[in-house]
Design a protein around this motif. Sequence first.
Motif, PDB file in Angstrom:
ATOM      1  N   ILE A   6       0.877  -1.165   0.000  1.00  0.00           N
ATOM      2  CA  ILE A   6       0.000   0.000   0.000  1.00  0.00           C
ATOM      3  C   ILE A   6       0.916   1.217   0.000  1.00  0.00           C
ATOM      4  O   ILE A   6       1.808   1.318   0.835  1.00  0.00           O
ATOM      5  N   LYS A   7       0.696   2.142  -0.949  1.00  0.00           N
ATOM      6  CA  LYS A   7       1.614   3.266  -1.112  1.00  0.00           C
ATOM      7  C   LYS A   7       0.958   4.597  -0.748  1.00  0.00           C
ATOM      8  O   LYS A   7      -0.180   4.864  -1.125  1.00  0.00           O
ATOM      9  N   ILE A   8       1.711   5.383   0.005  1.00  0.00           N
ATOM     10  CA  ILE A   8       1.345   6.772   0.299  1.00  0.00           C
ATOM     11  C   ILE A   8       2.444   7.635  -0.307  1.00  0.00           C
ATOM     12  O   ILE A   8       3.615   7.486   0.047  1.00  0.00           O
ATOM     13  N   GLU A   9       2.074   8.526  -1.221  1.00  0.00           N
ATOM     14  CA  GLU A   9       3.106   9.271  -1.958  1.00  0.00           C
ATOM     15  C   GLU A   9       2.985  10.775  -1.722  1.00  0.00           C
ATOM     16  O   GLU A   9       1.899  11.359  -1.855  1.00  0.00           O
ATOM     17  N   ASP A  10       4.121  11.363  -1.322  1.00  0.00           N
ATOM     18  CA  ASP A  10       4.272  12.823  -1.198  1.00  0.00           C
ATOM     19  C   ASP A  10       3.245  13.462  -0.259  1.00  0.00           C
ATOM     20  O   ASP A  10       2.538  14.415  -0.611  1.00  0.00           O
ATOM     21  N   ILE A  99      11.822  10.459   3.171  1.00  0.00           N
ATOM     22  CA  ILE A  99      11.497  11.762   3.741  1.00  0.00           C
ATOM     23  C   ILE A  99      12.317  12.822   3.016  1.00  0.00           C
ATOM     24  O   ILE A  99      13.554  12.795   3.043  1.00  0.00           O
ATOM     25  N   LYS A 100      11.600  13.728   2.352  1.00  0.00           N
ATOM     26  CA  LYS A 100      12.245  14.762   1.551  1.00  0.00           C
ATOM     27  C   LYS A 100      12.201  16.103   2.277  1.00  0.00           C
ATOM     28  O   LYS A 100      11.241  16.399   2.991  1.00  0.00           O
ATOM     29  N   LYS A 101      13.234  16.890   2.033  1.00  0.00           N
ATOM     30  CA  LYS A 101      13.347  18.231   2.619  1.00  0.00           C
ATOM     31  C   LYS A 101      13.546  19.223   1.468  1.00  0.00           C
ATOM     32  O   LYS A 101      14.670  19.475   1.034  1.00  0.00           O
ATOM     33  N   PRO A 102      12.440  19.776   0.957  1.00  0.00           N
ATOM     34  CA  PRO A 102      12.552  20.646  -0.234  1.00  0.00           C
ATOM     35  C   PRO A 102      13.282  21.959   0.025  1.00  0.00           C
ATOM     36  O   PRO A 102      13.851  22.538  -0.894  1.00  0.00           O
ATOM     37  N   THR A 112      15.524  19.042  -3.920  1.00  0.00           N
ATOM     38  CA  THR A 112      15.181  18.433  -2.633  1.00  0.00           C
ATOM     39  C   THR A 112      16.333  17.584  -2.129  1.00  0.00           C
ATOM     40  O   THR A 112      17.188  17.147  -2.903  1.00  0.00           O
ATOM     41  N   VAL A 113      16.357  17.372  -0.824  1.00  0.00           N
ATOM     42  CA  VAL A 113      17.264  16.416  -0.185  1.00  0.00           C
ATOM     43  C   VAL A 113      16.382  15.371   0.497  1.00  0.00           C
ATOM     44  O   VAL A 113      15.329  15.710   1.049  1.00  0.00           O
ATOM     45  N   SER A 114      16.780  14.106   0.454  1.00  0.00           N
ATOM     46  CA  SER A 114      15.921  13.090   1.055  1.00  0.00           C
ATOM     47  C   SER A 114      16.733  11.953   1.654  1.00  0.00           C
ATOM     48  O   SER A 114      17.903  11.754   1.317  1.00  0.00           O
ATOM     49  N   VAL A 115      16.089  11.233   2.572  1.00  0.00           N
ATOM     50  CA  VAL A 115      16.625   9.996   3.135  1.00  0.00           C
ATOM     51  C   VAL A 115      15.587   8.911   2.896  1.00  0.00           C
ATOM     52  O   VAL A 115      14.390   9.125   3.112  1.00  0.00           O
ATOM     53  N   GLU A 116      16.044   7.757   2.444  1.00  0.00           N
ATOM     54  CA  GLU A 116      15.146   6.629   2.182  1.00  0.00           C
ATOM     55  C   GLU A 116      15.648   5.397   2.929  1.00  0.00           C
ATOM     56  O   GLU A 116      16.831   5.053   2.831  1.00  0.00           O
ATOM     57  N   ILE A 117      14.763   4.751   3.684  1.00  0.00           N
ATOM     58  CA  ILE A 117      15.143   3.552   4.426  1.00  0.00           C
ATOM     59  C   ILE A 117      14.060   2.482   4.300  1.00  0.00           C
ATOM     60  O   ILE A 117      12.906   2.776   3.980  1.00  0.00           O
TER      61      ILE A 117
END
Length: 275
Positions: A6-10, A99-102, A112-117
């Motif tokens: 199940i996807k939640i986007e932006d 989690i993106k930091k625009p 943007t800068v983001s971290v993905e885990i």
Amino acid sequence: MEWDKIKIEDLEVFANHGVFPEENVLGQKFVVSAVLYTDTRKAGLEDELSASIHYGEVSAFITEYLKSHTFKLLEKIAEGLAEEMLLKVEGLQKVKLEIKKPWAPVGLPLKTVSVEIERQWHTAYIALGSNMGDSQKYLDEAVKALDEVRNTKVEKVSGFITTPPYGVTDQPDFLNGCLRLRTLLYPEELLKELNRIEKEAGRERIIHWGPRTLDLDIIFYDDLVMEKDELCIPHVEMHKREFVLEPLEEIAPYKRHPVYGKTVREMLEDLREEK
């Protein structure tokens, strides 16, 4: 098992995180995407929301978590949020977060800068042993202590068996058992918790294979094969030890060794045939 998604986007959240003090005071926009790994089969057959994960409630959960905490790093936000989701969202087996930091304050033209885990529940099998003092009490308390670790849950415990000592034979018989647990801890983190519980039970590592109040060993961790100086998974001697295989066979007879390819029951039968 391949889980459904199940996807939640932006999802946009205005919150107060960042290394600089003004970021914590003024706040800024964060954009969160999440992939929720679960089993949607029942919901797909019954068409009932209660049988699935409510993505609206999860979106509200994410928003509340970001708004109610203040962290310096995106990595900390992602780690904490993933753990809370896995602990609190029923049916969630694994989560992938970005989690993106625009509005990252770097003074350069970037989007943007983001971290993905990715984080998930793991299944570990632990062998327990004791041959000093009240061994039954030490093993019972070890099971309880593991179950009380915040991100770990004991799922099944074998009966305890009395066995002769292994290695150094001039010592009392052991009481041995095995348990299955569900955990968010990485192997080294789990080992650290086991060592803490051993130490609290008065364990002293003086004689190799010598008497001890409590002995806790990781036998399996998912299907991981890992070889380090301080930790080998699967346990290197487990297929030679009846006092491990017998209680393990009680709770996981068809668990297959990721290197040898044999089930616990098959390894126990082989060992007994060698006698």
